[in-house]
Structures are given as structure tokens and as C-alpha cells.
Design an enzyme around this catalytic site. Structure first.
Site, PDB file in Angstrom:
ATOM      1  N   TRP A   1      49.860  33.189  37.600  1.00 33.97           N
ATOM      2  CA  TRP A   1      49.722  34.356  36.675  1.00 33.97           C
ATOM      3  C   TRP A   1      48.486  33.974  35.872  1.00 33.97           C
ATOM      4  CZ3 TRP A   1      51.390  38.431  38.027  1.00 33.97           C
ATOM      5  CH2 TRP A   1      52.843  38.448  38.571  1.00 33.97           C
TER       6      TRP A   1
ATOM      7  N   ASP B   1      50.458  34.153  27.465  1.00 40.07           N
ATOM      8  CA  ASP B   1      51.272  34.887  28.214  1.00 40.07           C
ATOM      9  C   ASP B   1      52.607  34.215  28.512  1.00 40.07           C
ATOM     10  OD1 ASP B   1      52.429  36.246  30.080  1.00 40.07           O
ATOM     11  OD2 ASP B   1      51.313  35.734  31.973  1.00 40.07           O
TER      12      ASP B   1
ATOM     13  N   LYS C   1      61.505  40.316  31.952  1.00 40.32           N
ATOM     14  CA  LYS C   1      62.152  39.027  32.334  1.00 40.32           C
ATOM     15  C   LYS C   1      63.076  38.656  31.372  1.00 40.32           C
ATOM     16  CE  LYS C   1      58.526  38.687  35.129  1.00 40.32           C
ATOM     17  NZ  LYS C   1      57.160  38.338  35.039  1.00 40.32           N
TER      18      LYS C   1
HETATM   19  C1  LIG Z   1      56.208  38.683  35.580  1.00 41.99           C
HETATM   20  C2  LIG Z   1      54.903  37.980  35.005  1.00 41.99           C
HETATM   21  C3  LIG Z   1      53.488  38.506  34.691  1.00 41.99           C
HETATM   22  C4  LIG Z   1      53.273  39.962  35.340  1.00 41.99           C
HETATM   23  O1  LIG Z   1      53.634  40.810  34.375  1.00 41.99           O
HETATM   24  P1  LIG Z   1      53.604  42.608  34.767  1.00 41.99           P
HETATM   25  O2  LIG Z   1      54.565  42.996  33.572  1.00 41.99           O
HETATM   26  O3  LIG Z   1      54.090  42.840  36.181  1.00 41.99           O
HETATM   27  O4  LIG Z   1      52.259  42.605  34.551  1.00 41.99           O
HETATM   28  C5  LIG Z   1      52.596  37.873  34.350  1.00 41.99           C
HETATM   29  N1  LIG Z   1      52.638  36.747  33.582  1.00 41.99           N
HETATM   30  C6  LIG Z   1      53.938  35.930  33.893  1.00 41.99           C
HETATM   31  C7  LIG Z   1      54.287  34.588  33.192  1.00 41.99           C
HETATM   32  C8  LIG Z   1      54.970  36.512  34.487  1.00 41.99           C
HETATM   33  O5  LIG Z   1      56.092  35.956  34.573  1.00 41.99           O
END
Ligand SMILES: *Cc1c(COP(=O)(O)O)cnc(C)c1O
Length: 359
Positions: free
Chosen positions: A102, A172, A196
Site C-alpha cells: 500500500w 494511511d 477493515k
Molecule cells: C485495504 C487497504 C487499502 C486499500 O483500500 P481501498 O479502500 O480498497 O482503496 C489501502 N491501504 C491499506 C493500509 C489497506 O489495508
């Protein structure tokens, strides 16, 4: 059929209480005569839900007046682009710590807009660790330092924020958002896809410091991609179902005693699982111990055939979602907030049993 122990990495388990509450009022919300998802986002019912979610989030994280909350769409992946669109250009630099898939995706997008310095990368070690702050080679001229607080795929997590000498952090936090308290004074911006740890897919939560927003570009950004568009007003239809569910998850966290209590609960859950992984050589953790994630525990068995057997056998025991990410293989148990301690007990008990039959 009964509900399984759900170790899915995302979309992931939600508190049963929350699902049941939603179920109960799904066709008829209060005295509105409709479902909450059939009502105007500018009507009193949704406005109240939206406001309560903001108030609860602000209370849980201690946001105060310095921050703005936005309920957007497009996922964390959309923020990979939106952040640099607002804060970078050809004569500006941002530092991006590279600790996994990511992070790499965020870096790729940022490079479209400005200069990217990578102060640390664990790519050569297959992303099995996160750095100590002393290992960071910061550029010293960054608009912000970006990091991925929890690396969902590789199973590593920053145990505390990286030190940046006062440069605002952009984080993030998709896979550990609301799993613990945060030291908000270090952050310029936090974004998280809800699916998540916070609610259903479709909602992206963005928290921005007002003084950080001030430093962003004012022009040359399409309206909907400019953070200023979303501050203090609903520019377009928000993901109403996502916000509605998120509000209920926040209420559940409050009832659990808030983020300190949730963090303690998560630490205890992870310890039980890692103790089992470390019990002997049958299971092998894939990351450095000091970098281990409390949200996604990754481990391997002796060979792929045994891992396949483990996963098949686990499903028979009602333990779902344990397959590692397709890019890395192995086993991954995602144990977010809503994963109950009983689910960890069930998994660990299965692991002991599987070892004794196959060890
Ligand atoms: C799942 C995830 C993403 C991607 O998320 P989307 O909502 O599918 O764009 C980005 N960063 C992290 C740390 C993730 O766990």
C-alpha cells in the site's frame, strides 16, 4: 448455518451487536416511514446520524477544533492520489516511508504530482519490518511525511508514530484506524477506508488539520478532489449507509470503554495468537517480532501443501478468511476490533490440534 469466526482482512468482521441493530431498523428507521438509505441525505434523520458520527469520532480521538472530518468515497486508493493532488507540485517534496504494497501504491501516485523522497524502505527484506525513527533519512524539506500505520498484507505495524522533527504526518490508517488512541498533534491528515476496522466498504474517513489544509493548493484541482470542497458541507451525496454503520461502530467502541480499552483488548488478543505461533517451530511468524501487527498476524507452515491442508481444515472448524494475501501466500489472521477474544481462542485451539496431528 451459524456465523463463522471471521478472520477476513477486509471487508472484515463487524460487531454482531451493530449488525443486529441495523437489521432491526433496516426497513423502518425511527418514525421516518422509510429505511435510512431511502431518505434524503439533507433530511433531519440522516443529518442527525452524520452529526452523531462526527461527534463520536471527535470524542474518541480527542480531535478538538483543530481538525475537520470528511466522509468521502473512493477508498484509501483514492486518497493515494487526492493527498498529493492537494499538497504536492513540481517544486515540492514529500517523504514517503515504504513498508509494503500500500505504501508503494501511494508513492506511485505521489510521483505524478511532485518530488518523492523515500526515507526508508523494507522492500529488500520483503517488508518484514517497519523502521525505528533513527533509521529514517528524511529530506528535511518535506511538505509531509507519509506512512502506512499498519501493513495489512505483510503483517507489520508501527507501534508508535515515526518522529519527523515537526513535519506533519499523513497516514494511511486503513487497517488499524480506531484500534488504539492516536497522538493527534503529530498528524496533518489521516485517511482510512472503513471496511477493515470501522464499517462497511464505500466510506472513506479523512481527518485533516485545519492549519495543514491551509497550506494546500487552492486552485488547479478538480472541485471534487479539492479537500476544501468537503469541509463543513456536504458537496454531494455521502455514502449514507456507510456513515450510518460507522456511527453504530463508534457507539460500540464507546460502550467498550473507548480507544484505550479497545487497545488493551487488541493487545491481549494478539498476544494469545502470537504466543501460539511462537510456541515452537511448527508455525513461523513472517515478520520481525518488534514490528508485528496487532491487526494482521501472518505466519507460515513447513510447506505449501501443509498450509493448504491447514486452511481447508480450518474452514471445516468454522474458521474463515485465513488465507494470506495472494501476493505473499501463507496464513493471515486478521483480528480487528470486532474479532472477539472467543474467535482467537477457537483459532488457537485449532492450531494446537492441527500441530499435534501434523507435527
Ligand atoms: C485495504 C487497504 C487499502 C486499500 O483500500 P481501498 O479502500 O480498497 O482503496 C489501502 N491501504 C491499506 C493500509 C489497506 O489495508
Amino acid at each position: 448455518m451459524k456465523r463463522a469466526h471471521n478472520f477476513s482482512a477486509g471487508p472484515a468482521a463487524l460487531p454482531l451487536e451493530v449488525l443486529e441493530e441495523a437489521q432491526k431498523e433496516f426497513t423502518l428507521y425511527g418514525d421516518s416511514g422509510s429505511s435510512i438509505i431511502e431518505l434524503s441525505h439533507r433530511g433531519p434523520e440522516y443529518i442527525e446520524v452524520d452529526a452523531q458520527a462526527r461527534e463520536r469520532l471527535s470524542g474518541l480521538l480527542g480531535l478538538g477544533d483543530e481538525f475537520e472530518i470528511m466522509f468521502l468515497q473512493g477508498g484509501a486508493s483514492h486518497q493515494f492520489m487526492m493527498v498529493p493532488f492537494n499538497f504536492l507540485d513540481k517544486d515540492k517534496t514529500a517523504d514517503y516511508i515504504n513498508t509494503g504494497t500500500w505504501s508503494k501504491k501511494a508513492i506511485k501516485e505521489a510521483k505524478l504530482f511532485g518530488n518523492v523522497n523515500v526515507p526508508y524502505s523494507s522492500e529488500e527484506q520483503n517488508f518484514n519490518r517497519v523502521p525505528e525513527s533513527s533509521e529514517l533519512k528524511l529530506s528535511g524539506k518535506a511538505e509531509y511525511v507519509h506512512f502506512t500505520s499498519n501493513n495489512t498484507i505483510f503483517g507489520t505495524q508501527f507501534s508508535k508514530e515515526p518522529e519527523t522533527n515537526g513535519v506533519p504526518l499523513v497516514c494511511d490508517a486503513s487497517s488499524d484506524f480506531l484500534s488504539r488512541p492516536l497522538d493527534m498533534k503529530k498528524y496533518g491528515l489521516i485517511y482510512a477506508g472503513a471496511q477493515k476496522n470501522a464499517g462497511p466498504a464505500g466510506l472513506t474517513i479523512v481527518i485533516i488539520r485545519k492549519s495543514f489544509l491551509e497550506k494546500g493548493k487552492k486552485e488547479g484541482i478538480p472541485t471534487i478532489l479539492n479537500y476544501n470542497t468537503h469541509v463543513g458541507t456536504m458537496f454531494n451525496t455521502p455514502p449514507v449507509f456507510g456513515v450510518y454503520m460507522f456511527n453504530k461502530v463508534l457507539g460500540w467502541i464507546e460502550r467498550k470503554g473507548g480507544l484505550e480499552a479497545i487497545a488493551k483488548r487488541n493487545e491481549a488478543k494478539a498476544k494469545v495468537l502470537y504466543d501460539e505461533i511462537d510456541a515452537d517451530d511448527f508455525y513461523a511468524g513472517t515478520t520481525e517480532k518488534t514490528s508485528r501487527s496487532l491487526m494482521n498476524a501472518t505466519f507460515r507452515l513447513k510447506d505449501e501443501a501443509l498450509e493448504k491442508a491447514f486452511l481447508a481444515e480450518a474452514e471445516k472448524h468454522n474458521l474463515n478468511g485465513l488465507k494470506g494475501h495472494r501476493s505473499v501466500g501463507g496464513i493471515r489472521a486478521s483480528i480487528y476490533n470486532a474479532c472477539e477474544p472467543e474467535s482467537i481462542e477457537a483459532l488457537v485451539s485449532f492450531m494446537k490440534d492441527f500441530r499435534s496431528k501434523n507435527g
